[in-house]
Design a protein around this motif. Structure first.
Motif, PDB file in Angstrom:
ATOM      1  N   ASP A  22     -21.614   0.525  58.033  1.00 46.89           N
ATOM      2  CA  ASP A  22     -20.209   0.559  58.420  1.00 46.89           C
ATOM      3  C   ASP A  22     -20.094   0.232  59.903  1.00 46.89           C
ATOM      4  O   ASP A  22     -21.096   0.100  60.611  1.00 46.89           O
ATOM      5  CB  ASP A  22     -19.616   1.950  58.189  1.00 46.89           C
ATOM      6  CG  ASP A  22     -19.044   2.147  56.805  1.00 46.89           C
ATOM      7  OD1 ASP A  22     -18.309   1.253  56.341  1.00 46.89           O
ATOM      8  OD2 ASP A  22     -19.319   3.187  56.184  1.00 46.89           O
ATOM      9  N   THR A  58     -10.919   7.314  59.423  1.00 43.80           N
ATOM     10  CA  THR A  58     -11.141   5.879  59.576  1.00 43.80           C
ATOM     11  C   THR A  58      -9.996   5.328  60.404  1.00 43.80           C
ATOM     12  O   THR A  58      -8.831   5.645  60.145  1.00 43.80           O
ATOM     13  CB  THR A  58     -11.198   5.176  58.210  1.00 43.80           C
ATOM     14  OG1 THR A  58     -12.311   5.707  57.476  1.00 43.80           O
ATOM     15  CG2 THR A  58     -11.381   3.681  58.364  1.00 43.80           C
ATOM     16  N   ARG A  80     -15.184   3.802  61.319  1.00 43.21           N
ATOM     17  CA  ARG A  80     -15.374   5.222  60.998  1.00 43.21           C
ATOM     18  C   ARG A  80     -15.404   5.997  62.310  1.00 43.21           C
ATOM     19  O   ARG A  80     -16.134   5.631  63.232  1.00 43.21           O
ATOM     20  CB  ARG A  80     -16.671   5.446  60.232  1.00 43.21           C
ATOM     21  CG  ARG A  80     -16.803   4.635  58.971  1.00 43.21           C
ATOM     22  CD  ARG A  80     -15.809   5.067  57.942  1.00 43.21           C
ATOM     23  NE  ARG A  80     -16.063   4.357  56.690  1.00 43.21           N
ATOM     24  CZ  ARG A  80     -15.296   4.432  55.651  1.00 43.21           C
ATOM     25  NH1 ARG A  80     -14.225   5.187  55.676  1.00 43.21           N
ATOM     26  NH2 ARG A  80     -15.575   3.760  54.558  1.00 43.21           N
TER      27      ARG A  80
END
Length: 92
Positions: A22, A58, A80
């Motif tokens: 991520d 997020t 994130r």
């Protein structure tokens, strides 16, 4: 790397991690830039070596990335939100 915050670009340091699953932003940067949060519930994630961290939410952000050749790209990213002292952003 620059992040669009309140109509102006702010410059931050980003770490490129080709093994990351991520993109991440520190809670301090997310707050400083007043990034739009999605309202996701906090959850845990695994770091190396076998430590746990917390994803608080997020964030949605417009970013401008310039490589060493001077090529620039503007893109929208989901980041994130985590605690990571000494690092502003991690791009996976």
């Amino acid at each position: 790397m620059k992040v669009l915050a309140g109509g102006a670009w702010k410059t931050f340091t980003a770490l490129i991690d080709s093994g990351a699953k991520d993109n991440f932003v520190s809670r301090l940067v997310a707050k400083e830039c007043d990034l739009q949060l999605t309202g996701e519930r906090p959850k845990t994630f695994q770091t190396l070596p076998r430590n746990e961290g917390i994803i608080y939410d997020t964030a949605l952000a417009q970013v401008e990335i310039t490589n060493t050749l001077g090529q620039t790209k503007v893109d929208a990213l989901r980041l994130r939100v985590i605690d990571m002292p000494g690092v502003d952003l991690i791009l996976g």
